[in-house]
Design an enzyme around this catalytic site. Sequence first.
Site, PDB file in Angstrom:
ATOM      1  N   ASP A 124      -8.545  -2.727  -4.349  1.00  0.00           N
ATOM      2  CA  ASP A 124      -8.529  -1.472  -3.608  1.00  0.00           C
ATOM      3  C   ASP A 124      -9.484  -1.902  -2.182  1.00  0.00           C
ATOM      4  O   ASP A 124     -10.566  -2.678  -2.530  1.00  0.00           O
ATOM      5  CB  ASP A 124      -9.115  -0.192  -3.999  1.00  0.00           C
ATOM      6  CG  ASP A 124      -8.961   0.995  -3.175  1.00  0.00           C
ATOM      7  OD1 ASP A 124      -8.092   2.132  -3.702  1.00  0.00           O
ATOM      8  OD2 ASP A 124      -9.697   1.230  -2.001  1.00  0.00           O
ATOM      9  N   ASN A 184      -3.983  10.046  -8.458  1.00  0.00           N
ATOM     10  CA  ASN A 184      -4.135  11.437  -7.493  1.00  0.00           C
ATOM     11  C   ASN A 184      -2.664  11.834  -7.057  1.00  0.00           C
ATOM     12  O   ASN A 184      -2.058  11.076  -6.782  1.00  0.00           O
ATOM     13  CB  ASN A 184      -4.936  11.076  -6.145  1.00  0.00           C
ATOM     14  CG  ASN A 184      -6.175  10.940  -6.533  1.00  0.00           C
ATOM     15  OD1 ASN A 184      -6.818  11.342  -7.470  1.00  0.00           O
ATOM     16  ND2 ASN A 184      -6.962   9.648  -5.947  1.00  0.00           N
ATOM     17  N   GLN A 211      -4.139  12.853  -2.889  1.00  0.00           N
ATOM     18  CA  GLN A 211      -3.275  11.665  -2.585  1.00  0.00           C
ATOM     19  C   GLN A 211      -3.450  11.511  -1.297  1.00  0.00           C
ATOM     20  O   GLN A 211      -2.946  12.277  -0.353  1.00  0.00           O
ATOM     21  CB  GLN A 211      -2.126  11.738  -3.222  1.00  0.00           C
ATOM     22  CG  GLN A 211      -1.432  10.581  -3.164  1.00  0.00           C
ATOM     23  CD  GLN A 211       0.084  10.379  -3.918  1.00  0.00           C
ATOM     24  OE1 GLN A 211       0.354  11.568  -4.709  1.00  0.00           O
ATOM     25  NE2 GLN A 211       0.797   9.664  -3.845  1.00  0.00           N
ATOM     26  N   VAL A 237      -2.176   8.143   0.044  1.00  0.00           N
ATOM     27  CA  VAL A 237      -1.070   7.005   0.126  1.00  0.00           C
ATOM     28  C   VAL A 237       0.138   7.497  -0.665  1.00  0.00           C
ATOM     29  O   VAL A 237      -0.073   7.595  -1.854  1.00  0.00           O
ATOM     30  CB  VAL A 237      -1.486   5.650   0.019  1.00  0.00           C
ATOM     31  CG1 VAL A 237      -0.517   4.812  -0.141  1.00  0.00           C
ATOM     32  CG2 VAL A 237      -2.633   5.160   0.683  1.00  0.00           C
ATOM     33  N   HIS A 253       0.402   5.198  -7.427  1.00  0.00           N
ATOM     34  CA  HIS A 253      -0.515   4.295  -7.749  1.00  0.00           C
ATOM     35  C   HIS A 253      -1.456   4.609  -9.170  1.00  0.00           C
ATOM     36  O   HIS A 253      -1.778   5.897  -8.876  1.00  0.00           O
ATOM     37  CB  HIS A 253      -1.352   3.712  -6.507  1.00  0.00           C
ATOM     38  CG  HIS A 253      -1.772   4.767  -5.865  1.00  0.00           C
ATOM     39  ND1 HIS A 253      -1.256   5.648  -4.921  1.00  0.00           N
ATOM     40  CD2 HIS A 253      -3.341   5.182  -5.658  1.00  0.00           C
ATOM     41  CE1 HIS A 253      -2.062   6.353  -4.247  1.00  0.00           C
ATOM     42  NE2 HIS A 253      -3.269   6.233  -4.808  1.00  0.00           N
ATOM     43  N   ILE A 254      -1.891   3.673  -9.933  1.00  0.00           N
ATOM     44  CA  ILE A 254      -2.870   4.153 -10.672  1.00  0.00           C
ATOM     45  C   ILE A 254      -4.080   3.523 -10.138  1.00  0.00           C
ATOM     46  O   ILE A 254      -4.104   2.239  -9.936  1.00  0.00           O
ATOM     47  CB  ILE A 254      -2.612   3.569 -12.158  1.00  0.00           C
ATOM     48  CG1 ILE A 254      -1.252   4.046 -12.465  1.00  0.00           C
ATOM     49  CG2 ILE A 254      -3.578   3.929 -13.054  1.00  0.00           C
ATOM     50  CD1 ILE A 254      -0.705   3.496 -13.931  1.00  0.00           C
ATOM     51  N   HIS A 255      -5.448   4.291 -10.023  1.00  0.00           N
ATOM     52  CA  HIS A 255      -6.594   3.773  -9.604  1.00  0.00           C
ATOM     53  C   HIS A 255      -7.250   3.196 -11.203  1.00  0.00           C
ATOM     54  O   HIS A 255      -7.144   3.877 -12.229  1.00  0.00           O
ATOM     55  CB  HIS A 255      -7.643   4.702  -9.264  1.00  0.00           C
ATOM     56  CG  HIS A 255      -7.251   5.469  -7.830  1.00  0.00           C
ATOM     57  ND1 HIS A 255      -7.785   4.578  -6.740  1.00  0.00           N
ATOM     58  CD2 HIS A 255      -6.153   6.234  -7.318  1.00  0.00           C
ATOM     59  CE1 HIS A 255      -7.301   5.306  -5.511  1.00  0.00           C
ATOM     60  NE2 HIS A 255      -6.506   6.159  -6.045  1.00  0.00           N
TER      61      HIS A 255
HETATM   62  P1  5GP Z   1      -5.071   7.798  -2.894  1.00  0.00           P
HETATM   63  O1  5GP Z   1      -6.409   8.552  -2.348  1.00  0.00           O
HETATM   64  O2  5GP Z   1      -3.926   7.890  -2.435  1.00  0.00           O
HETATM   65  O3  5GP Z   1      -5.023   8.117  -4.587  1.00  0.00           O
HETATM   66  O4  5GP Z   1      -5.859   6.214  -2.814  1.00  0.00           O
HETATM   67  C1  5GP Z   1      -5.187   5.385  -2.084  1.00  0.00           C
HETATM   68  C2  5GP Z   1      -6.143   4.188  -2.248  1.00  0.00           C
HETATM   69  O5  5GP Z   1      -5.399   3.375  -1.507  1.00  0.00           O
HETATM   70  C3  5GP Z   1      -7.576   4.233  -1.546  1.00  0.00           C
HETATM   71  O6  5GP Z   1      -8.647   4.274  -2.474  1.00  0.00           O
HETATM   72  C4  5GP Z   1      -7.761   3.279  -0.438  1.00  0.00           C
HETATM   73  O7  5GP Z   1      -9.024   2.899  -0.475  1.00  0.00           O
HETATM   74  C5  5GP Z   1      -6.613   2.200  -0.819  1.00  0.00           C
HETATM   75  N1  5GP Z   1      -5.976   1.840   0.418  1.00  0.00           N
HETATM   76  C6  5GP Z   1      -5.574   2.364   1.607  1.00  0.00           C
HETATM   77  N2  5GP Z   1      -5.113   1.549   2.396  1.00  0.00           N
HETATM   78  C7  5GP Z   1      -5.305   0.343   1.788  1.00  0.00           C
HETATM   79  C8  5GP Z   1      -4.757  -1.203   2.025  1.00  0.00           C
HETATM   80  O8  5GP Z   1      -4.328  -1.476   3.117  1.00  0.00           O
HETATM   81  N3  5GP Z   1      -5.017  -1.932   1.194  1.00  0.00           N
HETATM   82  C9  5GP Z   1      -5.715  -1.785  -0.031  1.00  0.00           C
HETATM   83  N4  5GP Z   1      -5.897  -2.811  -0.736  1.00  0.00           N
HETATM   84  N5  5GP Z   1      -6.107  -0.547  -0.296  1.00  0.00           N
HETATM   85  C10 5GP Z   1      -5.686   0.395   0.508  1.00  0.00           C
END
Ligand code: 5GP
Length: 125
Positions: A36, A92, A99, A101, A105-107
């Site tokens: 991340d 998320n 969420q 993105v 995705h799994i964090h």
């Molecule tokens: P969400 O909030 O959708 O569950 O998490 C999206 C995650 O994607 C966030 O933790 C954010 O830091 C990560 N993220 C967003 N843009 C990028 C990127 O360009 N590269 C990487 N490696 N992670 C990203």
Amino acid sequence: MSTDHSENPTIFGKILRGEIPCKKVYEDAEVLAFHDIKPMAEVHFLIIPKKFIPTLAHTTAEDSALLGKMLALVPVLAREQGLGDGFRTAINTGKLGGQDVYHLHIHVFGNRTGGTPLRVMSGAD
Ligand code: 5GP
């Protein structure tokens, strides 16, 4: 399965197309894992399917094998990243699920050096 990812409008689509870089953790024909960009712990990586699926709520029974594979990868990759003593996972989902993105995705995140066990993803408590 599509391999050009042209239908994926998200930032993760750009990563899959090689338009922006990522720090890769793992890749095979169906799955990509990468660190991340804004880690919430010493180690924080994301596991994504190469198939474009906006959210967990968009999955169907057809995705069961893919979801199972992604989940089974979690402890394997976590151990490889030094999280043998434990880690947290989060998916998320949607606007009220936090969420940002819209590509599934799994964090996976945790601290190699111990300290306070992780209990929540963000300031929800
Ligand atoms: P969400 O909030 O959708 O569950 O998490 C999206 C995650 O994607 C966030 O933790 C954010 O830091 C990560 N993220 C967003 N843009 C990028 C990127 O360009 N590269 C990487 N490696 N992670 C990203």
